[in-house]
Motif scaffolding. Structure first.
Motif: not given
Length: 464
Positions: A265, A268-269, A272-273
């Motif tokens: 998680l 992935t965060t 994504c940013i």
């Protein structure tokens, strides 16, 4: 054994070439946004849909990647995706309106959304985990060269031959790949009877498209207009229903339970940013260089070329450094370099020199290149026993945020500038303020790295 190995290498090479081609298509149109605004008499946010729609469709298609990789053989995937891409290229070439162009770009995006994750799945299935960083770096090199050279060459092609010439190139190149595929794409990749949940597909499409459309309309209509509020509400409700539906399925379209892994998680965060900022700048910088600083498409492409070449180089250097000094140090280094790059962008003016813009963009892209593949590979190693699901979730969220970023960054500047980006002081100030926002997001990435991210063996030791 040698026959199987040669067949798999031919497969990877042709899929790699196809990945390079469809990646060129992703960003090459950004150097022609100003020309699209003129030819079709549309605003910058409307013309930006020629880029954003492509990214959105890729994001919508990637949830299907786990299903596609399990259900169909590589040969079928190769021909279907490239034929769809070819049809899209032809439509774009003959388009007489922005809507027609966007339809063609949507079809190109479908081809991209199938090919890109499948190449990654093929690599991870074939190679042992200890070699993932190195070979993912090589994969990053392939897909890194394409958009950089594409944007640079695209600037020249658009200036001298017009933007339609870009799509004639895609048409010819795709036909060549299809012919090569007839002779060389022969494989025995395993398949299984994996069901497709059509309701999940519909919900994901409506959800992603609704959110994207709403944010894109902000610059033209303001935050309180029904064309902004209604699509966002419909999109959010659809995504909520999508998320709630997946755990109820024996074989979900996308296995969201994988996000219960804290490290997956976090990774992935982080990604994504990163992609939201990266694609936002890919869309914004040409608009600033051409629309605010009043330079040509060639100058716009030239500003990005050195940084583009450096991000390619650091796509290789990043994984190699990770193998040597560890993931945490590499990501910290990359975040700090990116922060410096965004800080320098806060000093852009209408009269900023070509040299200053080129150097500062190079700094920003060095930082991105350092972290791009190491962060992606590290995230997938956290769920190495579920590589198809991990790739699907990670790539889906990455592309959705990339699509939102490419739109919302331009929208933010337009809103801060009073509704339109132009050759004026208000647009310069708005660009500087947006650069500060992007800097702050990279500070968040730095904090995530310091607090959560470390080498896999250290994480597993700490658990014991």
């Amino acid at each position: 054994m040698n026959v199987k190995l040669n067949s798999r290498m031919q497969l990877l090479i042709l899929f790699g070439l196809a990945a390079g081609l469809v990646t060129i298509a992703q960003s090459i149109i950004t150097t022609g946004v100003v020309y699209l605004m003129s030819d079709f008499s549309v605003s910058s946010t409307q013309a930006q849909w020629s880029y954003s729609a492509f990214l959105l469709v890729v994001g919508v298609m990637i949830p299907l990647s786990a299903y596609i990789s399990r259900r169909f053989r590589a040969r079928s995937i190769f021909f279907f995706s490239l034929i769809i891409f070819l049809i899209g290229s032809v439509i774009c070439y003959f388009s007489t309106s922005l809507i027609t162009l966007i339809i063609g770009r949507v079809l190109q995006g479908i081809g991209n959304g199938i090919i890109m994750p499948y190449v990654q799945i093929l690599l991870l299935r074939t190679l042992p985990e200890e070699k993932w960083q190195t070979y993912m770096g090589l994969y990053g090199l392939i897909i890194g060269i394409a958009p950089v050279l594409g944007s640079f060459i695209g600037g020249f092609v658009i200036t001298f031959y017009g933007w339609r010439a870009l799509f004639s190139f895609f048409t010819v190149a795709t036909i060549i790949l299809l012919v090569l595929g007839i002779f060389f794409v022969k494989d025995n990749t395993p398949t299984e009877d994996y069901p497709l949940d059509y309701l999940s597909v519909i919900l994901s499409v409506i959800g992603c498209a609704g959110v994207m459309l709403g944010f894109t309309n902000v610059a033209d209509y303001g935050f309180t207009h029904y064309l902004v509020i209604l699509p966002i509400i419909i999109g959010i409700i659809s995504l909520i229903l999508f998320v709630k539906r997946q755990p109820k399925l024996d074989k979900p379209l996308i296995n969201l339970s994988i996000l219960k892994n804290k490290y997956f998680l976090v990774g992935t965060t982080f990604i994504c940013i990163l992609f939201s900022c990266l694609n936002g700048c890919t869309a914004l910088i040409p608009i600033f260089v051409q629309g605010v600083a009043y330079n040509s498409a060639i100058i716009s492409a030239a500003v990005m070329l050195p940084g583009g070449l450096l991000i390619i180089a650091f796509n290789i250097i990043g994984p190699l450094l990770t193998n040597r000094i560890g993931i945490k140090k590499v990501l910290i280094m990359g975040c700090i370099v990116s922060i410096i790059g965004f800080a320098t962008m806060m000093f852009y003016t209408q009269d900023s020199s070509f040299e200053f813009m080129t150097i500062t963009q190079a700094i920003r892209l060095i930082g991105a290149g350092l972290v791009l593949m190491p962060a992606t590979t590290w995230t997938l190693t956290m769920v190495s026993d579920k590589v198809e699901d991990g790739t699907a979730v990670n790539n889906t969220l990455r592309q959705i945020f990339a699509a939102i970023g490419s739109s919302i960054v331009v929208v933010i500047v337009a809103v801060l500038a009073g509704g339109a980006i132009d050759h004026n002081t208000a647009s310069v100030v708005a660009f500087n303020q947006t650069s500060l926002i992007l800097l702050a997001l990279h500070v968040v990435m730095l904090i995530l790295t310091i607090v959560y991210i470390d080498d896999k063996d250290k994480i597993e030791s700490a658990k014991k």
